[in-house]
Design an enzyme around this catalytic site. Structure first.
Site, PDB file in Angstrom:
ATOM      1  N   ALA A  84      29.292 -62.743  77.783  1.00 27.26           N
ATOM      2  CA  ALA A  84      30.625 -63.221  77.373  1.00 27.26           C
ATOM      3  C   ALA A  84      30.998 -62.698  75.999  1.00 27.26           C
ATOM      4  CB  ALA A  84      30.653 -64.751  77.379  1.00 27.26           C
ATOM      5  N   THR A 136      26.518 -53.242  72.654  1.00 22.69           N
ATOM      6  CA  THR A 136      27.204 -51.967  72.812  1.00 22.69           C
ATOM      7  C   THR A 136      26.649 -50.907  71.860  1.00 22.69           C
ATOM      8  OG1 THR A 136      29.333 -50.913  72.343  1.00 22.69           O
ATOM      9  CG2 THR A 136      28.942 -52.973  71.245  1.00 22.69           C
ATOM     10  N   ASP A 137      26.828 -49.646  72.228  1.00 24.23           N
ATOM     11  CA  ASP A 137      26.428 -48.558  71.321  1.00 24.23           C
ATOM     12  C   ASP A 137      27.389 -48.437  70.136  1.00 24.23           C
ATOM     13  OD1 ASP A 137      28.632 -47.541  72.689  1.00 24.23           O
ATOM     14  OD2 ASP A 137      27.689 -45.648  73.251  1.00 24.23           O
ATOM     15  N   GLU A 138      28.550 -49.135  70.215  1.00 22.24           N
ATOM     16  CA  GLU A 138      29.548 -48.994  69.145  1.00 22.24           C
ATOM     17  C   GLU A 138      29.064 -49.576  67.821  1.00 22.24           C
ATOM     18  OE1 GLU A 138      33.595 -49.707  70.428  1.00 22.24           O
ATOM     19  OE2 GLU A 138      33.097 -49.208  72.490  1.00 22.24           O
ATOM     20  N   TYR A 162      35.912 -55.173  66.669  1.00 23.82           N
ATOM     21  CA  TYR A 162      35.070 -55.430  67.857  1.00 23.82           C
ATOM     22  C   TYR A 162      33.609 -55.079  67.573  1.00 23.82           C
ATOM     23  CZ  TYR A 162      32.666 -54.302  72.254  1.00 23.82           C
ATOM     24  OH  TYR A 162      31.731 -54.191  73.262  1.00 23.82           O
ATOM     25  N   SER A 165      31.903 -57.308  65.118  1.00 21.53           N
ATOM     26  CA  SER A 165      31.530 -58.632  65.641  1.00 21.53           C
ATOM     27  C   SER A 165      30.310 -58.526  66.558  1.00 21.53           C
ATOM     28  CB  SER A 165      32.708 -59.292  66.366  1.00 21.53           C
ATOM     29  OG  SER A 165      33.006 -58.609  67.568  1.00 21.53           O
ATOM     30  N   LYS A 166      30.212 -57.437  67.324  1.00 20.26           N
ATOM     31  CA  LYS A 166      29.024 -57.257  68.179  1.00 20.26           C
ATOM     32  C   LYS A 166      27.794 -57.004  67.306  1.00 20.26           C
ATOM     33  CE  LYS A 166      28.744 -57.220  72.124  1.00 20.26           C
ATOM     34  NZ  LYS A 166      28.587 -58.297  73.156  1.00 20.26           N
ATOM     35  N   ASN A 192      31.024 -48.255  80.046  1.00 18.86           N
ATOM     36  CA  ASN A 192      30.870 -48.442  81.499  1.00 18.86           C
ATOM     37  C   ASN A 192      32.177 -48.158  82.223  1.00 18.86           C
ATOM     38  OD1 ASN A 192      28.508 -51.115  82.166  1.00 18.86           O
ATOM     39  ND2 ASN A 192      28.497 -49.693  80.472  1.00 18.86           N
ATOM     40  N   PRO A 217      48.629 -42.350  78.399  1.00 18.84           N
ATOM     41  CA  PRO A 217      48.582 -42.261  76.937  1.00 18.84           C
ATOM     42  C   PRO A 217      47.231 -41.749  76.435  1.00 18.84           C
ATOM     43  CG  PRO A 217      48.516 -44.563  77.670  1.00 18.84           C
ATOM     44  CD  PRO A 217      48.554 -43.732  78.901  1.00 18.84           C
ATOM     45  N   ARG A 226      33.089 -40.063  74.726  1.00 20.99           N
ATOM     46  CA  ARG A 226      32.378 -41.271  75.127  1.00 20.99           C
ATOM     47  C   ARG A 226      31.324 -40.862  76.157  1.00 20.99           C
ATOM     48  NH1 ARG A 226      34.564 -42.465  71.188  1.00 20.99           N
ATOM     49  NH2 ARG A 226      35.932 -44.222  70.709  1.00 20.99           N
ATOM     50  N   HIS A 300      39.574 -44.659  64.756  1.00 19.62           N
ATOM     51  CA  HIS A 300      39.044 -44.228  66.054  1.00 19.62           C
ATOM     52  C   HIS A 300      37.695 -43.488  65.925  1.00 19.62           C
ATOM     53  CE1 HIS A 300      40.439 -42.319  70.133  1.00 19.62           C
ATOM     54  NE2 HIS A 300      39.306 -42.979  70.247  1.00 19.62           N
TER      55      HIS A 300
HETATM   56  P1  NAD Z   1      35.182 -58.211  79.905  1.00 23.73           P
HETATM   57  O1  NAD Z   1      36.190 -58.357  78.804  1.00 23.73           O
HETATM   58  O2  NAD Z   1      35.570 -57.553  81.181  1.00 23.73           O
HETATM   59  O3  NAD Z   1      34.615 -59.671  80.290  1.00 23.73           O
HETATM   60  C1  NAD Z   1      34.307 -60.638  79.333  1.00 23.73           C
HETATM   61  C2  NAD Z   1      34.115 -61.970  80.051  1.00 23.73           C
HETATM   62  O4  NAD Z   1      33.764 -62.949  79.058  1.00 23.73           O
HETATM   63  C3  NAD Z   1      35.387 -62.477  80.752  1.00 23.73           C
HETATM   64  O5  NAD Z   1      35.052 -62.990  82.026  1.00 23.73           O
HETATM   65  C4  NAD Z   1      35.873 -63.591  79.839  1.00 23.73           C
HETATM   66  O6  NAD Z   1      36.594 -64.611  80.516  1.00 23.73           O
HETATM   67  C5  NAD Z   1      34.567 -64.102  79.259  1.00 23.73           C
HETATM   68  N1  NAD Z   1      34.764 -64.771  77.953  1.00 23.73           N
HETATM   69  C6  NAD Z   1      35.462 -64.280  76.886  1.00 23.73           C
HETATM   70  N2  NAD Z   1      35.442 -65.187  75.892  1.00 23.73           N
HETATM   71  C7  NAD Z   1      34.689 -66.243  76.326  1.00 23.73           C
HETATM   72  C8  NAD Z   1      34.288 -67.463  75.754  1.00 23.73           C
HETATM   73  N3  NAD Z   1      34.664 -67.805  74.508  1.00 23.73           N
HETATM   74  N4  NAD Z   1      33.514 -68.300  76.471  1.00 23.73           N
HETATM   75  C9  NAD Z   1      33.128 -67.988  77.741  1.00 23.73           C
HETATM   76  N5  NAD Z   1      33.501 -66.842  78.341  1.00 23.73           N
HETATM   77  C10 NAD Z   1      34.265 -65.981  77.644  1.00 23.73           C
HETATM   78  O7  NAD Z   1      33.951 -57.482  79.208  1.00 23.73           O
HETATM   79  P2  NAD Z   1      32.909 -56.457  79.842  1.00 23.73           P
HETATM   80  O8  NAD Z   1      33.458 -55.087  79.727  1.00 23.73           O
HETATM   81  O9  NAD Z   1      32.432 -56.971  81.149  1.00 23.73           O
HETATM   82  O10 NAD Z   1      31.730 -56.575  78.770  1.00 23.73           O
HETATM   83  C11 NAD Z   1      30.691 -57.549  78.935  1.00 23.73           C
HETATM   84  C12 NAD Z   1      29.709 -57.421  77.777  1.00 23.73           C
HETATM   85  O11 NAD Z   1      29.175 -56.093  77.752  1.00 23.73           O
HETATM   86  C13 NAD Z   1      30.347 -57.641  76.406  1.00 23.73           C
HETATM   87  O12 NAD Z   1      29.429 -58.374  75.623  1.00 23.73           O
HETATM   88  C14 NAD Z   1      30.550 -56.238  75.857  1.00 23.73           C
HETATM   89  O13 NAD Z   1      30.483 -56.241  74.449  1.00 23.73           O
HETATM   90  C15 NAD Z   1      29.359 -55.517  76.470  1.00 23.73           C
HETATM   91  N6  NAD Z   1      29.534 -54.055  76.697  1.00 23.73           N
HETATM   92  C16 NAD Z   1      30.630 -53.598  77.369  1.00 23.73           C
HETATM   93  C17 NAD Z   1      30.751 -52.221  77.612  1.00 23.73           C
HETATM   94  C18 NAD Z   1      31.913 -51.667  78.397  1.00 23.73           C
HETATM   95  O14 NAD Z   1      32.026 -50.431  78.513  1.00 23.73           O
HETATM   96  N7  NAD Z   1      32.777 -52.481  78.969  1.00 23.73           N
HETATM   97  C19 NAD Z   1      29.759 -51.346  77.163  1.00 23.73           C
HETATM   98  C20 NAD Z   1      28.645 -51.876  76.481  1.00 23.73           C
HETATM   99  C21 NAD Z   1      28.536 -53.239  76.265  1.00 23.73           C
HETATM  100  P1  TYD Z   2      38.252 -47.726  75.807  1.00 18.44           P
HETATM  101  O1  TYD Z   2      38.217 -47.669  77.292  1.00 18.44           O
HETATM  102  O2  TYD Z   2      39.201 -48.670  75.139  1.00 18.44           O
HETATM  103  O3  TYD Z   2      36.748 -47.959  75.320  1.00 18.44           O
HETATM  104  P2  TYD Z   2      36.117 -47.903  73.806  1.00 18.44           P
HETATM  105  O4  TYD Z   2      37.204 -47.907  72.824  1.00 18.44           O
HETATM  106  O5  TYD Z   2      35.319 -49.166  73.770  1.00 18.44           O
HETATM  107  O6  TYD Z   2      35.276 -46.668  73.776  1.00 18.44           O
HETATM  108  O7  TYD Z   2      38.595 -46.259  75.268  1.00 18.44           O
HETATM  109  C1  TYD Z   2      37.807 -45.135  75.633  1.00 18.44           C
HETATM  110  C2  TYD Z   2      38.360 -43.936  74.887  1.00 18.44           C
HETATM  111  O8  TYD Z   2      39.663 -43.634  75.404  1.00 18.44           O
HETATM  112  C3  TYD Z   2      38.555 -44.178  73.387  1.00 18.44           C
HETATM  113  O9  TYD Z   2      38.239 -42.970  72.683  1.00 18.44           O
HETATM  114  C4  TYD Z   2      40.042 -44.482  73.253  1.00 18.44           C
HETATM  115  C5  TYD Z   2      40.663 -43.670  74.382  1.00 18.44           C
HETATM  116  N1  TYD Z   2      41.892 -44.228  74.979  1.00 18.44           N
HETATM  117  C6  TYD Z   2      43.041 -43.426  75.118  1.00 18.44           C
HETATM  118  O10 TYD Z   2      43.063 -42.245  74.717  1.00 18.44           O
HETATM  119  N2  TYD Z   2      44.148 -43.980  75.714  1.00 18.44           N
HETATM  120  C7  TYD Z   2      44.182 -45.273  76.158  1.00 18.44           C
HETATM  121  O11 TYD Z   2      45.237 -45.723  76.659  1.00 18.44           O
HETATM  122  C8  TYD Z   2      42.993 -46.071  76.024  1.00 18.44           C
HETATM  123  C9  TYD Z   2      42.965 -47.500  76.509  1.00 18.44           C
HETATM  124  C10 TYD Z   2      41.871 -45.500  75.441  1.00 18.44           C
END
Ligand code: NAD
Ligand code: TYD
Length: 360
Positions: A84, A136-138, A162, A165-166, A192, A217, A226, A300
């Site tokens: 979450a 996250t790797d960020e 973001y 905070s992570k 992902n 965009p 990425r 960025h």
């Molecule tokens: P997401 O935004 O799709 O899902 C987040 C979920 O957390 C949602 O279901 C939301 O309702 C729930 N949530 C948010 N605030 C909450 C709270 N206060 N209490 C309870 N539930 C809450 O995110 P995601 O892309 O599935 O990412 C999941 C985790 O993986 C995150 O911790 C993110 O930092 C990490 N992560 C994501 C990516 C990516 O590419 N998406 C990559 C690496 C790590």
């Molecule tokens: P994003 O999917 O938001 O993931 P993250 O910022 O966590 O890597 O963005 C992936 C890359 O795509 C990032 O370099 C920003 C770029 N981006 C665009 O160029 N246009 C868009 O509309 C969005 C959402 C992202």
């Protein structure tokens, strides 16, 4: 039998993880999914498993310590997988506070409730009880274009609200491990993609816009890199780290699949043209003219790339899904789930999209 408390299981990666776990373990596990259902949480992602007797859903905020300790009091939980979070960089630039609230305070509450439930009178913990913090790797910041990788030893240097905070939440998990020997692992994963991803993120946004003939965009020069991983490979890695990893260790998870954003967009357009039959009216929408360069994201990060050497050497995990195959599976899923996309892009999402992109 393990009983899992999964936080954020209604989101993108959490719901894919829950599907993966039931596919792998069937009736041999129990999962309790705790989710607040923010804009990013969607129970439709779980509708095919919601009636399983070994699955239950609790709507709660991870910042609410009474609600979280009640879950630990009611269920004999021996595995926590903590997804979450507020997860979108652009939103964190607009509204950082909620990222601190959920990602930092929420993680502190999760850690504290698990510690209270699992700690024995002598200060050790119940055997074989484990907490996995999904990160996250960020947190490592940005790499130069011409080389280098993120390793587990790379110093933290987050830039966005973001990633800051992570990084803070990772530090709290490390503090619990160092101070209390709290049984945990951290995983830091690259970007992902796959089914159920909310269309504010690059890949589903491009698929959705292209099918509708809307502008695509591209932030800045489109050459930010990425390292993309198919979500099911991530789910598998999390399970392997929790079951086979060394406790207290961090593992980086990555796809060995670095691509510039503009390359991703061209691959999606080419794949859409290849997969859509001539008779499909949406095919005519899918043209390169939709590509629109817009104002860059503030701060960025230029390039992310993971070296998944440690997880491969110690646990034997490797990415399995090649990008060309993963993107086809993802597009196919979006073709088959038009209703899902319609539901998540109506209402609030439309407002978000207009405000985020109108002045770019
Ligand atoms: P997401 O935004 O799709 O899902 C987040 C979920 O957390 C949602 O279901 C939301 O309702 C729930 N949530 C948010 N605030 C909450 C709270 N206060 N209490 C309870 N539930 C809450 O995110 P995601 O892309 O599935 O990412 C999941 C985790 O993986 C995150 O911790 C993110 O930092 C990490 N992560 C994501 C990516 C990516 O590419 N998406 C990559 C690496 C790590
Ligand atoms: P994003 O999917 O938001 O993931 P993250 O910022 O966590 O890597 O963005 C992936 C890359 O795509 C990032 O370099 C920003 C770029 N981006 C665009 O160029 N246009 C868009 O509309 C969005 C959402 C992202």
């Amino acid at each position: 039998m393990h009983t899992y408390l999964v936080t954020g299981g209604a989101g993108f990666i959490g719901s894919n993880y829950i599907h993966y776990m039931f596919k792998k373990y069937g009736d041999d596990i129990r999962i309790i999914n705790v989710d607040k259902l923010t804009y990013a949480g969607n129970l439709e992602n779980l509708k095919d498993i919601e009636n399983r007797p070994n699955y239950s859903f609790v709507r709660a905020d991870i910042c609410d310590k009474d609600a979280i300790s009640a879950v630990f009091a009611k269920e004999d939980i021996d595995r926590v997988v903590h997804f979450a979070a507020e997860s979108h960089v652009d939103r964190s630039i607009e509204s950082p506070e909620v990222f601190v609230q959920t990602n930092v305070l929420g993680t502190a509450v999760m850690l504290n409730c698990a510690k209270a439930a699992w700690e024995l009178p002598d200060g050790t913990f119940k055997p074989d009880h484990k907490f996995l913090h999904v990160s996250t790797d960020e947190v490592y910041g940005s790499l130069e274009e011409d080389g280098g990788y993120f390793y587990e030893t790379t110093p933290y240097a987050p830039h966005s609200p973001y990633s800051a905070s992570k990084a803070s939440s990772d530090m709290l998990v490390k503090a619990y491990m160092d101070t209390y020997k709290f049984p945990a692992n951290i995983t830091n994963c690259s970007n992902n993609y796959g089914p159920f991803q909310f269309p504010e993120k690059l890949i589903p946004l491009i698929i959705n816009n292209a099918l509708q003939g809307k502008k695509l965009p591209v932030y800045g020069d489109g050459k930010n890199v990425r390292d993309w991983l198919y979500v099911e490979d991530h789910a598998k890695a999390i399970d392997m780290v929790q079951e086979k990893g060394r406790l207290f260790e961090t593992y980086n998870i990555g796809g060995h699949n670095e691509k510039q954003n503009i390359q991703i967009i061209h691959i999606i357009l080419d794949t859409l043209r290849e997969m859509l039959p001539e008779s499909d009216p949406r095919r005519a929408n899918v043209t390169d003219d939709l590509i629109t360069y817009v104002t860059d994201r503030k701060g960025h990060d230029r390039r992310y790339a993971i070296a998944p050497d440690k997880i491969k050497a110690e646990i034997g995990w490797e990415p399995e899904t090649m990008f060309e195959q993963g993107i086809r599976k993802t597009i196919q899923w979006f073709f088959e789930n038009e209703e899902w996309m319609k539901n998540v892009t109506s209402g609030d999402y439309e407002k978000y999209y207009d405000s985020m992109y109108s002045n770019r």
